[in-house]
Each structure stands twice: as structure tokens, then as C-alpha cells.
Design a protein around this motif. Structure first.
Motif, PDB file in Angstrom:
ATOM      1  N   ASN A  51       0.827  -1.214   0.000  1.00 55.53           N
ATOM      2  CA  ASN A  51       0.000   0.000   0.000  1.00 55.53           C
ATOM      3  C   ASN A  51       0.859   1.261   0.000  1.00 55.53           C
ATOM      4  OD1 ASN A  51      -2.332  -1.556   0.075  1.00 55.53           O
ATOM      5  ND2 ASN A  51      -2.343  -1.640   2.307  1.00 55.53           N
ATOM      6  N   PHE A  52       1.959   1.218   0.747  1.00 62.88           N
ATOM      7  CA  PHE A  52       2.848   2.375   0.811  1.00 62.88           C
ATOM      8  C   PHE A  52       3.479   2.675  -0.551  1.00 62.88           C
ATOM      9  CE2 PHE A  52       7.317   3.761   1.528  1.00 62.88           C
ATOM     10  CZ  PHE A  52       7.041   5.050   1.978  1.00 62.88           C
ATOM     11  N   LEU A  53       3.898   1.642  -1.255  1.00 56.72           N
ATOM     12  CA  LEU A  53       4.513   1.836  -2.573  1.00 56.72           C
ATOM     13  C   LEU A  53       3.472   2.310  -3.594  1.00 56.72           C
ATOM     14  CD1 LEU A  53       6.835  -1.301  -2.758  1.00 56.72           C
ATOM     15  CD2 LEU A  53       7.542   1.055  -2.434  1.00 56.72           C
ATOM     16  N   GLU A  54       2.291   1.740  -3.548  1.00 56.87           N
ATOM     17  CA  GLU A  54       1.259   2.154  -4.513  1.00 56.87           C
ATOM     18  C   GLU A  54       0.808   3.595  -4.303  1.00 56.87           C
ATOM     19  OE1 GLU A  54      -1.783  -0.719  -4.078  1.00 56.87           O
ATOM     20  OE2 GLU A  54      -0.768  -2.259  -5.301  1.00 56.87           O
ATOM     21  N   LEU A  55       0.852   4.076  -3.051  1.00 58.68           N
ATOM     22  CA  LEU A  55       0.441   5.456  -2.773  1.00 58.68           C
ATOM     23  C   LEU A  55       1.499   6.478  -3.172  1.00 58.68           C
ATOM     24  CD1 LEU A  55      -1.290   5.096   0.723  1.00 58.68           C
ATOM     25  CD2 LEU A  55      -2.375   5.785  -1.416  1.00 58.68           C
ATOM     26  N   ASN A  56       2.769   6.167  -2.982  1.00 53.25           N
ATOM     27  CA  ASN A  56       3.838   7.150  -3.132  1.00 53.25           C
ATOM     28  C   ASN A  56       4.570   7.076  -4.471  1.00 53.25           C
ATOM     29  OD1 ASN A  56       3.977   8.511  -0.344  1.00 53.25           O
ATOM     30  ND2 ASN A  56       4.023   6.339   0.178  1.00 53.25           N
ATOM     31  N   LEU A  57       4.496   5.959  -5.165  1.00 55.03           N
ATOM     32  CA  LEU A  57       5.162   5.858  -6.459  1.00 55.03           C
ATOM     33  C   LEU A  57       4.246   6.383  -7.557  1.00 55.03           C
ATOM     34  CD1 LEU A  57       6.819   2.324  -6.210  1.00 55.03           C
ATOM     35  CD2 LEU A  57       8.013   4.523  -6.310  1.00 55.03           C
ATOM     36  N   PRO A  58       4.801   6.837  -8.679  1.00 53.68           N
ATOM     37  CA  PRO A  58       3.954   7.281  -9.811  1.00 53.68           C
ATOM     38  C   PRO A  58       3.125   6.121 -10.348  1.00 53.68           C
ATOM     39  CG  PRO A  58       6.218   8.003 -10.116  1.00 53.68           C
ATOM     40  CD  PRO A  58       6.232   7.085  -8.944  1.00 53.68           C
ATOM     41  N   LYS A  59       1.906   6.431 -10.741  1.00 51.26           N
ATOM     42  CA  LYS A  59       1.004   5.399 -11.240  1.00 51.26           C
ATOM     43  C   LYS A  59       1.376   5.025 -12.668  1.00 51.26           C
ATOM     44  CE  LYS A  59      -2.896   6.666  -8.323  1.00 51.26           C
ATOM     45  NZ  LYS A  59      -4.306   7.102  -8.280  1.00 51.26           N
ATOM     46  N   VAL A  60       1.265   3.751 -12.948  1.00 49.11           N
ATOM     47  CA  VAL A  60       1.606   3.211 -14.264  1.00 49.11           C
ATOM     48  C   VAL A  60       0.300   2.854 -14.982  1.00 49.11           C
ATOM     49  CG1 VAL A  60       2.896   1.450 -15.532  1.00 49.11           C
ATOM     50  CG2 VAL A  60       3.745   2.298 -13.335  1.00 49.11           C
ATOM     51  N   LYS A  61       0.177   3.307 -16.241  1.00 47.33           N
ATOM     52  CA  LYS A  61      -1.013   2.999 -17.018  1.00 47.33           C
ATOM     53  C   LYS A  61      -0.994   1.545 -17.450  1.00 47.33           C
ATOM     54  CE  LYS A  61      -1.585   7.695 -18.789  1.00 47.33           C
ATOM     55  NZ  LYS A  61      -1.666   8.549 -20.000  1.00 47.33           N
ATOM     56  N   GLU A  62      -2.173   1.004 -17.654  1.00 43.87           N
ATOM     57  CA  GLU A  62      -2.287  -0.398 -18.042  1.00 43.87           C
ATOM     58  C   GLU A  62      -1.720  -0.622 -19.438  1.00 43.87           C
ATOM     59  OE1 GLU A  62      -6.307  -1.574 -17.737  1.00 43.87           O
ATOM     60  OE2 GLU A  62      -6.412  -1.365 -15.546  1.00 43.87           O
ATOM     61  N   GLY A  63      -0.949  -1.679 -19.554  1.00 46.48           N
ATOM     62  CA  GLY A  63      -0.355  -2.018 -20.849  1.00 46.48           C
ATOM     63  C   GLY A  63       0.920  -1.269 -21.161  1.00 46.48           C
ATOM     64  N   LYS A  64       1.389  -0.404 -20.249  1.00 44.26           N
ATOM     65  CA  LYS A  64       2.628   0.349 -20.471  1.00 44.26           C
ATOM     66  C   LYS A  64       3.631   0.008 -19.385  1.00 44.26           C
ATOM     67  CE  LYS A  64       0.607   4.256 -22.944  1.00 44.26           C
ATOM     68  NZ  LYS A  64       0.484   5.739 -22.995  1.00 44.26           N
ATOM     69  N   LYS A  65       4.912   0.183 -19.718  1.00 41.65           N
ATOM     70  CA  LYS A  65       5.988  -0.088 -18.777  1.00 41.65           C
ATOM     71  C   LYS A  65       6.197   1.116 -17.863  1.00 41.65           C
ATOM     72  CE  LYS A  65       8.537  -3.318 -21.714  1.00 41.65           C
ATOM     73  NZ  LYS A  65       9.835  -3.604 -22.380  1.00 41.65           N
ATOM     74  N   ALA A  66       6.689   0.841 -16.669  1.00 42.35           N
ATOM     75  CA  ALA A  66       6.960   1.918 -15.713  1.00 42.35           C
ATOM     76  C   ALA A  66       8.188   2.700 -16.150  1.00 42.35           C
ATOM     77  CB  ALA A  66       7.177   1.331 -14.331  1.00 42.35           C
ATOM     78  N   LYS A  67       8.127   4.031 -15.945  1.00 45.80           N
ATOM     79  CA  LYS A  67       9.246   4.903 -16.299  1.00 45.80           C
ATOM     80  C   LYS A  67      10.139   5.192 -15.088  1.00 45.80           C
ATOM     81  CE  LYS A  67       6.759   7.198 -20.039  1.00 45.80           C
ATOM     82  NZ  LYS A  67       6.276   8.499 -20.582  1.00 45.80           N
ATOM     83  N   PHE A  68      10.094   4.309 -14.123  1.00 41.25           N
ATOM     84  CA  PHE A  68      10.937   4.461 -12.926  1.00 41.25           C
ATOM     85  C   PHE A  68      11.357   3.073 -12.465  1.00 41.25           C
ATOM     86  CE2 PHE A  68       6.560   4.057 -11.597  1.00 41.25           C
ATOM     87  CZ  PHE A  68       6.620   3.128 -10.569  1.00 41.25           C
ATOM     88  N   ARG A  69      12.304   3.067 -11.544  1.00 39.19           N
ATOM     89  CA  ARG A  69      12.753   1.822 -10.918  1.00 39.19           C
ATOM     90  C   ARG A  69      12.984   2.106  -9.432  1.00 39.19           C
ATOM     91  NH1 ARG A  69      17.195   4.228 -13.201  1.00 39.19           N
ATOM     92  NH2 ARG A  69      19.173   4.059 -12.057  1.00 39.19           N
TER      93      ARG A  69
END
Length: 583
Positions: free
Chosen positions: A84-102
Motif C-alpha cells: 500500500n505504501f509503494l502504490e500510494l507514493n510511487l507514480p502510477k503506471v497505465k495499463e499495458g505500459k511499462k513503468a518509467k521508474f525503478r
């Protein structure tokens, strides 16, 4: 990391003792993209704070919550709170696309679990670990509400609770007690032997014939304490000596030896006889083997030392019983296969039961013979065939040709038994007994040529016996539960029968009960009415005295009219109950 730094944003997940923290490494170019550059700028807070900023922080709710989170991270598990902590504070990723962060993580197992569960890309390398070390160093500067003293207290409390939980991890299988007990048994054996020899030598100056009569060290110490002065022994002491030794013939022999011993009465006469042959061999032998009288102080010291030896030997017996019970609890199969002492020595030499279970059979075979093994490897000689297993009775019973084969087979069975004891939840000695039967069959095969059973058949029989034992235990528990349920049902049926009997008697008493209520109501009305004059009060009292007589007659008539009805009602109830039972 240099190529990926420009493409993808880097976040750092830091697990502290007070909570989870997420940092955004936005200015990596100022620090440098190599490990050495980060190490050089770790101590400079101004430079490091320009490159890293706090993105989010969530504290732990309590010390128990902190311990649970720490245990999960050490095992490489992502908890729901961390997700929950990671999902709240990290940028949201759109469905079908790769995350632009690590996300940079200290533990690789945690990172792999996060990527499997959420799809967030994680990495753990030297560069990320150096950045997280710098975050740990300056954590109290990034979080304003967190004081350094609070962080130290949280770290201290979490460290104590985490280490305590790890120590209590194997409470049911505490093999450390077995290791300490077997070490103490070995030292006690050496001490008791040396002390008993000292008692023999010390008391032998006074009563040298007793050494030949009594061979047991514990009995010798008992007799040294009981006899004290040999000149005081007489035929009256034979029953007491027989109780101590358990043999009347030996007791009589001790009394006779005490009478005939070279004591103070004979020394002077023999000395005068042999004084002429002074310096000869006979003279020396006389002074070596003649019993000398000791002073009362010396006898008291000998008696006290004999008591200490007796206490040590009794404690050794109690410790052996403790070891037997402990081994039956921890490793019942290994104990039934090879014995308590040998099994305990194997566990203590390996370090723990889990270490012994991890050892292959070839390593277990030569445990305790490491010196001989390395000597054979250096000199290119024959390697040892057995180590601590040699103390087992099976190898002693085998012939010289088959000792090596027997040791190899026994080591194989011991490794199986130790693995069953270590990893199975069911604590029973069925498998150990079956493995012991296999070893006995192998001995017969070597000696007589009788073919043994296959291992698969023996293990199937052991599993079936174990299942039948567990089923029988469950059946006993069910039978106990059924008996208690039957008793409770009988009590309920008795109470219901009593209730039915009460119901049959109720109709006869209902009329009387109703009349009693009418009386109470009328009395209340009379109490509420306040008489204005004395004459009115007297008249009212007279009427109250006359009314009960009239009511008594009415009650009798009502009772006579109700009694036949109750009998018919009881018959109707019985018929209804019969029809309901038939339905």
C-alpha cells in the motif's frame, strides 16, 4: 546504471526501525554515477540532500508491527502495508505500459517479490546499496519529526525483540540442551573416575584389603563412608553392610578382612620380627601393604571426600536420565536406532540436529575421525571406516570383514532418522524402530545369508503403523467426547421428564394460584384506602375476616370441579406425545 539513469527515474526504498521511507534520487548527476563517487559524497549532507529528497514516510503502528515487518523483510516477503505504501507514493503506471521508474532495494529477495506481485521494476546493486547507506546515515535530517534519540530507541527495541524471536524459534526442538548435557556427562565421567581412584588410594592406606573385595567405585565410596575405622567393624555390622552391597557373603568377607588386616595391633609385633631383615624386599613389601591407622581428623576428611564422590556419581545418574528423556523428545527415531549416548554425541559433534540432518551419510560415517581422515589424505593411506558410530553395538557385533560395510549401512540409516526427526511434525519412534529392524536384518544377512526386506516395503509398513496410531488416538478422543455428550443428554432427558411431571401437576394448582393473586390484589386495594373514621376501619376489618371463609368454600368447589379435568388433559397430552413420536 549510467545509461539507465537518464532514461528512468530512481526511487530508493529504505526500511528503518521506525517505518518505511521512500526517497527520490532526482539529482544523481551532482553526486556521480559510480560507486566511488557516492562513497566520496556520503559524508557531505548538503551535496547529498540536493540529489535525494524524501518522497514518502509511513511509521510503524507499534513495536509488534515493527517486528512483523522486520521478520517479513528478512524472509524476503512483501507485506500488505509495504504494498500500500509503494502504490500510494510511487507514480502510477497505465495499463499495458511499462513503468518509467525503478526502485532501489537493499534486499534482492524483497525486490524480486515486489516485481512478481506488483510489476514494479526493482534493482539491488552496489550503487543502490551505497545510496541506501547514505540515506541511513542522514535519515534523521530528512524527516523533521523524527529525532535521533527516538530512532536509536526504536533500533534498540527492535534489535532486542528480533534477536529474542530468533532465539525462541526452535523452542520445541532445543538440541542445545542435549549438547551441553553430553559434554557435562563426559567431564563428569572423567572427574568421578579420578576422584574415586583418589578415594581408593587414600583409604587404601588404612584398609588395603577392601580394594580387592569391592571393584565398583560408587560402592567403595559408600563403604569408606560407612566403615570409617576398620577396627570398629564387627559381626553386628554385617546386616548393614549387606544392605549397602546387596550381598551377605561379601559383607562377611569385609568383616573378616577388617579383623585380619594389618592394623595397629600387629604392626609393632611384625616390625620387631622384621627389623633384623631391614633393607630387604620383605621389609619393603610389609610397609607397602600393611594397613596403617589414621588419625580421627584424617578419617573425617576421607569420609567427606567419599561423600562428595557419591554426590557426583548420583548427579551423573540424574543427568543421564535427563539426557535420555531429552533425546526421546528431540530425536526419537535416532535414539531408538542408535541409542541415546551415540545419538547425542553425533548431534553435539555436528553442532545441531539440523546440521546433522544436512550431512550426507558418508560425512556422518566418519564424524569424530577427522584427524585420522586428514592424516590418511596427507600420507595417502587408508581412510577411516567409522568415527563416533563405532561406539554403537551393531559394529561391535559385526565381524572384522564386515565392519566397514556395517558402518556405511548404519550411517545411511542414521542420516534418514535424523532427517525425519528434524523435518517431521509427528514425534514418534516408529521409523527408528523399523530402521533398527533393517540393521538387524543386515547383520543376519552378513552372518547367515538371510535376505533382508526392501527399504520401500519397510517404509510403507512404518507409514501405515503411524497412520493407525494417529487414527486410534483420534478415536479415543472421539470416544471420550461421545461419552461426555451421552452423559449430558441423559441429564437433559432426566430434567425434561421432571419438567413433564411438573406440568401434569400444574392444572390442579392453577386455580389456587389464581385465587392467591386475587387475594393479594384485594389486600392491596384495602391498604390503599385510608379509613377516615375509626368505625369505618372496624367495619372494613370485619368484612375482611368474613370474606376468607366464603372464599375457602368457593376454592373447595373449584378444586373438585378442576380435578377431573386435569386427568382428561393429562390423557390428551400423552396421546399427543405418542402421535408426535410416531410421526
Amino acid at each position: 546504471p549510467a545509461k539507465r539513469a537518464g532514461e528512468m527515474a530512481l526511487y530508493l526504498l529504505f526500511e528503518s526501525a521506525s517505518g518505511y521511507a521512500l526517497f527520490h534520487a532526482h539529482g544523481i548527476d551532482e553526486i556521480g554515477q559510480s560507486v566511488d563517487a557516492v562513497r566520496s559524497t556520503v559524508l557531505d549532507l548538503k551535496r547529498f540532500s540536493k540529489a535525494v529528497k524524501l518522497a514518502g514516510f509511513t511509521p510503524f503502528l507499534s513495536a509488534v508491527d515493527a517486528l512483523n515487518q522486520c521478520n517479513a523483510i528478512s524472509e524476503g516477503i512483501m507485506t500488505d502495508e509495504l504494498r500500500n505504501f509503494l502504490e500510494l507514493n510511487l507514480p502510477k503506471v497505465k495499463e499495458g505500459k511499462k513503468a518509467k521508474f525503478r526502485v532501489g532495494v537493499m534486499e534482492p529477495k524483497v525486490g524480486s517479490h515486489i516485481t512478481e506481485a506488483t510489476g514494479i521494476p526493482c534493482e539491488s546493486n552496489d550503487y543502490v546499496q551505497e545510496l541506501l547507506r547514505a540515506v541511513r546515515l542522514h535519515l534523521d535530517q530528512f524527516i523533521d519529526q523524527l529525532k535521533p534519540s527516538d530512532l536509536e530507541k526504536a533500533q534498540l527495541g527492535l534489535g532486542h525483540s528480533y534477536s529474542r524471536a530468533k532465539v525462541k524459534f526452535n523452542v520445541n526442538r532445543v538440541d542445545n540442551m542435549v549438547i551441553q548435557a553430553i559434554f557435562l556427562l563426559d567431564t563428569l565421567d572423567k572427574d568421578v573416575n579420578s576422584f574415586s581412584m583418589r578415594v581408593r588410594e587414600w583409604y587404601g592406606w588404612h584398609f588395603p584389603e577392601l580394594v580387592k573385595i569391592v571393584n565398583d567405585n560408587y560402592l567403595y565410596a559408600k563403604l569408606a563412608k560407612f566403615v570409617v575405622n576398620k577396627s570398629d567393624l564387627s559381626e553386628k555390622d554385617i546386616p548393614a553392610l549387606a544392605d549397602l552391597i546387596g550381598d551377605e557373603d561379601k559383607a562377611k568377607e569385609i568383616v573378616e578382612a577388617a579383623k585380619a588386616s594389618m592394623g595397629n595391633n600387629h604392626v609393632h609385633n611384625w616390625y620387631m620380627l622384621l627389623s633384623s631383615c631391614q633393607g630387604s624386599l620383605v621389609y619393603v613389601i610389609f610397609f607397602l601393604f600393611s594397613g596403617q591407622d589414621l588419625s580421627p581428623v584424617d578419617l573425617i576428611n576421607v569420609q567427606q571426600f567419599a561423600q562428595r564422590v557419591m554426590n557426583l556419581s548420583e548427579y551423573r545418574k540424574n543427568l543421564y536420565e535427563y539426557l535420555v528423556t531429552k533425546m526421546n523428545d528431540i530425536a526419537p527415531n535416532l535414539t531408538s536406532l542408535i541409542g541415546e549416548m551415540v545419538g547425542a554425541r553425533l548431534i553435539s559433534h555436528a553442532g545441531s540436529l539440523s546440521n546433522l540432518a544436512k550431512c550426507p551419510a558418508s560425512t556422518l560415517q566418519i564424524l569424530g575421525a577427522e584427524k585420522a581422515l586428514f592424516r590418511a589424505l596427507k600420507t595417502r593411506g587408508n581412510t577411516p571406516k567409522y568415527g563416533l558410530i563405532f561406539h554403537s553395538s551393531f559394529i561391535g557385533r559385526a565381524s572384522t570383514k564386515n565392519k566397514g560395510r556395517m558402518a556405511r549401512y548404519l550411517a545411511n540409516k542414521c542420516s534418514i532418522a535424523s532427517r525425519i526427526d528434524c523435518y517431521s511434525d509427528m514425534s514418534s519412534s516408529i521409523f527408528g524402530e523399523k530402521l533398527r529392524e533393517q540393521v538387524e536384518e543386515r547383520l543376519d544377512f552378513y552372518d547367515k545369508g538371510v535376505a533382508p526386506r526392501k527399504n520401500l516395503d519397510v517404509m510403507k509398513a512404518a507409514i501405515e503403523e503411524g497412520m493407525t496410531n494417529t487414527v486410534s488416538e483420534e478415536d479415543k478422543e472421539k470416544e471420550n467426547g461421545d461419552t461426555t455428550a451421552k452423559k449430558s443428554k441423559k441429564k437433559k432427558s432426566k430434567s425434561e421428564a421432571d419438567g413433564d411431571a411438573m406440568d401434569l401437576d400444574k392444572p390442579a394448582n392453577t386455580a389456587a394460584a389464581e385465587e392467591g393473586t386475587e387475594k393479594k390484589k384485594k389486600k392491596k386495594k384495602h391498604k390503599l384506602e385510608e379509613p377516615q373514621d375509626q368505625e369505618m376501619a372496624a367495619n372494613v376489618n370485619g368484612e375482611q375476616d368474613e370474606t376468607p371463609k366464603k372464599k375457602k368454600k368457593k376454592n373447595r368447589d373449584a378444586a373438585e370441579s378442576v380435578e377431573p379435568k386435569t386427568a382428561t388433559e393429562g390423557k390428551k397430552k400423552k396421546k399427543k406425545s405418542k402421535t408426535e413420536a410416531d410421526d
